[in-house]
Design an enzyme around this catalytic site. Sequence first.
Site, PDB file in Angstrom:
ATOM      1  N   HIS A  46      12.761   5.385  13.114  1.00 21.63           N
ATOM      2  CA  HIS A  46      12.610   5.500  11.657  1.00 21.63           C
ATOM      3  C   HIS A  46      13.415   6.711  11.160  1.00 21.63           C
ATOM      4  O   HIS A  46      13.588   7.690  11.888  1.00 21.63           O
ATOM      5  CB  HIS A  46      11.110   5.698  11.372  1.00 21.63           C
ATOM      6  CG  HIS A  46      10.699   5.543   9.941  1.00 21.63           C
ATOM      7  ND1 HIS A  46      10.969   6.492   8.983  1.00 21.63           N
ATOM      8  CD2 HIS A  46      10.007   4.567   9.306  1.00 21.63           C
ATOM      9  CE1 HIS A  46      10.469   6.093   7.817  1.00 21.63           C
ATOM     10  NE2 HIS A  46       9.875   4.923   7.985  1.00 21.63           N
TER      11      HIS A  46
ATOM     12  N   GLU B 126      -2.156   5.212   2.821  1.00 20.16           N
ATOM     13  CA  GLU B 126      -2.112   3.787   2.439  1.00 20.16           C
ATOM     14  C   GLU B 126      -3.482   3.206   2.091  1.00 20.16           C
ATOM     15  O   GLU B 126      -3.599   2.389   1.185  1.00 20.16           O
ATOM     16  CB  GLU B 126      -1.465   2.962   3.564  1.00 20.16           C
ATOM     17  CG  GLU B 126       0.033   3.198   3.749  1.00 20.16           C
ATOM     18  CD  GLU B 126       0.347   4.459   4.547  1.00 20.16           C
ATOM     19  OE1 GLU B 126      -0.579   5.096   5.102  1.00 20.16           O
ATOM     20  OE2 GLU B 126       1.541   4.818   4.619  1.00 20.16           O
TER      21      GLU B 126
ATOM     22  N   GLU C 131      -0.456  -9.001  -1.235  1.00 18.55           N
ATOM     23  CA  GLU C 131      -1.055  -8.402  -0.034  1.00 18.55           C
ATOM     24  C   GLU C 131      -2.239  -7.502  -0.429  1.00 18.55           C
ATOM     25  O   GLU C 131      -2.319  -6.330  -0.074  1.00 18.55           O
ATOM     26  CB  GLU C 131      -0.036  -7.626   0.810  1.00 18.55           C
ATOM     27  CG  GLU C 131      -0.491  -7.430   2.246  1.00 18.55           C
ATOM     28  CD  GLU C 131       0.509  -6.698   3.127  1.00 18.55           C
ATOM     29  OE1 GLU C 131       0.440  -5.468   3.205  1.00 18.55           O
ATOM     30  OE2 GLU C 131       1.357  -7.365   3.757  1.00 18.55           O
TER      31      GLU C 131
ATOM     32  N   ARG D  39       2.334   8.602   8.906  1.00 22.95           N
ATOM     33  CA  ARG D  39       2.097  10.002   8.573  1.00 22.95           C
ATOM     34  C   ARG D  39       0.991  10.629   9.422  1.00 22.95           C
ATOM     35  O   ARG D  39       1.094  11.758   9.874  1.00 22.95           O
ATOM     36  CB  ARG D  39       1.694  10.136   7.098  1.00 22.95           C
ATOM     37  CG  ARG D  39       2.807  10.640   6.209  1.00 22.95           C
ATOM     38  CD  ARG D  39       2.494  10.437   4.741  1.00 22.95           C
ATOM     39  NE  ARG D  39       3.724  10.012   4.080  1.00 22.95           N
ATOM     40  CZ  ARG D  39       4.526  10.813   3.401  1.00 22.95           C
ATOM     41  NH1 ARG D  39       4.231  12.074   3.247  1.00 22.95           N
ATOM     42  NH2 ARG D  39       5.630  10.354   2.872  1.00 22.95           N
TER      43      ARG D  39
ATOM     44  N   HIS E  68       5.886   5.536  13.119  1.00 19.32           N
ATOM     45  CA  HIS E  68       6.305   6.343  11.963  1.00 19.32           C
ATOM     46  C   HIS E  68       5.164   6.874  11.089  1.00 19.32           C
ATOM     47  O   HIS E  68       5.398   7.629  10.163  1.00 19.32           O
ATOM     48  CB  HIS E  68       7.230   5.508  11.065  1.00 19.32           C
ATOM     49  CG  HIS E  68       6.504   4.420  10.323  1.00 19.32           C
ATOM     50  ND1 HIS E  68       5.859   4.642   9.138  1.00 19.32           N
ATOM     51  CD2 HIS E  68       6.310   3.115  10.609  1.00 19.32           C
ATOM     52  CE1 HIS E  68       5.298   3.501   8.721  1.00 19.32           C
ATOM     53  NE2 HIS E  68       5.559   2.570   9.599  1.00 19.32           N
TER      54      HIS E  68
ATOM     55  N   ASP F 293       0.786  -1.240   0.000  1.00 21.82           N
ATOM     56  CA  ASP F 293       0.000   0.000   0.000  1.00 21.82           C
ATOM     57  C   ASP F 293       0.815   1.287   0.000  1.00 21.82           C
ATOM     58  O   ASP F 293       0.335   2.331   0.424  1.00 21.82           O
ATOM     59  CB  ASP F 293      -0.907  -0.006   1.232  1.00 21.82           C
ATOM     60  CG  ASP F 293      -0.124  -0.209   2.526  1.00 21.82           C
ATOM     61  OD1 ASP F 293       1.092   0.023   2.518  1.00 21.82           O
ATOM     62  OD2 ASP F 293      -0.739  -0.592   3.541  1.00 21.82           O
TER      63      ASP F 293
END
Length: 384
Positions: free
Chosen positions: A244, A134, A120, A213, A211, A98
């Site tokens: 990250h 995503e 996936e 967004r 991490h 994604d």
Amino acid sequence: MEQLKVMTIFGTRPEAIKMAPLVKKLKKDDNINCIVTVTAQHREMLDQVLDLFEIKTDYDLDIMSDQQTLVDITVNVLKNLETVLNKEEPDLVLVHGDTTTTFIGALSSFYKQIDIGHVEAGLRTGNKYSPYPEEMNRHLTGVLTDLNFAPTINNKHNLLKENVDENKIFVTGNTVIDAIQEIVKENYKFDNEKLKDVDFDNNKVILLTAHRRENLGEGLTGIFKAVNDIIKSNRDAEVVFPVHLNPKVRKTAYKHLGDNKKVHLIEPLGYLEFANLMNKSYLIMTDSGGIQEEAPGLGKPVLVLRDTTERQEAIQAGTVKKVGVNREKIFKEADLLLNNKQEYLKMAEAINPYGDGKAVARIIDYILFHYKIKGVKPEPFQVD
Ligand code: UD1
Ligand code: UDP
């Protein structure tokens, strides 16, 4: 017989981990000519995985820039892939998951009228902005896809609800189980010097990653304040946080946790070290997608630091709990697991709804069946 030309396109750490076992097996199959293209949406974190699994790339678009925007990634991947696809003209492109690499990999292939396989496929939260971007990336990829490789039956049902033709969906299990089975060892010794300082024998080690967004800013602040509260109330707790490389994550992490001696802020770990760290930890707190699939297989309870999750299977099984990003709520749930053995054991029961380590074989067998190279349709993945 002429070989089927299959191009894999990926670009970030999680895509690379989950595509690595597939690439390795595609390369070994005499019926297939496998071309590996990486966008390098991530650089160092991608290279760590390529090195570990010894994957040689045919094309490296090298697009990562500091603090890249979604538009930067979109434009650079789209423009660069055009050249590669024009040159190679594969029969099938395989994308994973994604990310923006995934969606633009699919879009570029569609523009060239190349078949698209989505590994996936079918994960959904139903919330356009969570996870962002995503949820839309996988939805938009799905619309363009010819072969949907859904990890679970639940993922297949999500696609059927969107009127995807059942003949285009094949349930495989998640390739991350194939990857992790190769990597986790009970007697593993860490290479990383900082991990040698962690007292796994006497303390309850919490592994933290964050991490996303949509968590940048307020969300991360809530999480990190909760971590300080947890440490203050639990003398035997220690936290390991491989931070990250996103500069926005790093700034907030070091601001809130940099001075806490019981919190080890370390650089992102190679997958070998990280997977074995999961296996040695007491509890995992994360907003990651992939970790929610790996941890149940290792019998590690996970507190999911997000308001939504597309991984409902582990929630239903009880090994993963969604706690969001509220400071008080995170503290309460973590404190419970640190101090109530019964509650802990309820979550630690090792079940694995995500795969049996044979997802890669099923995907390749299905591709060979679809292109009439092999006559037998493989059996789909089913949880025992
Ligand atoms: C991306 C994916 C996300 C996935 C995550 C896995 C998108 C929009 N987001 O998010 O779905 O969960 O990867 O980690 O596709 N950086 C480095 N070196 C690296 C990697 C990142 O320096 O090896 C820094 C760069 O400054 C980069 C920033 O991190 O600009 C953000 O990277 P980006 O891929 O845009 O977003 P992620 O949050 O990593
Ligand atoms: N991971 C890793 N090193 C780290 C942190 C995570 O190898 O320091 C692995 C982890 O085991 C999982 C994947 O990276 O397989 C998850 O990546 P990430 O959280 O970046 O992305 P997401 O899964 O949320 O898309």
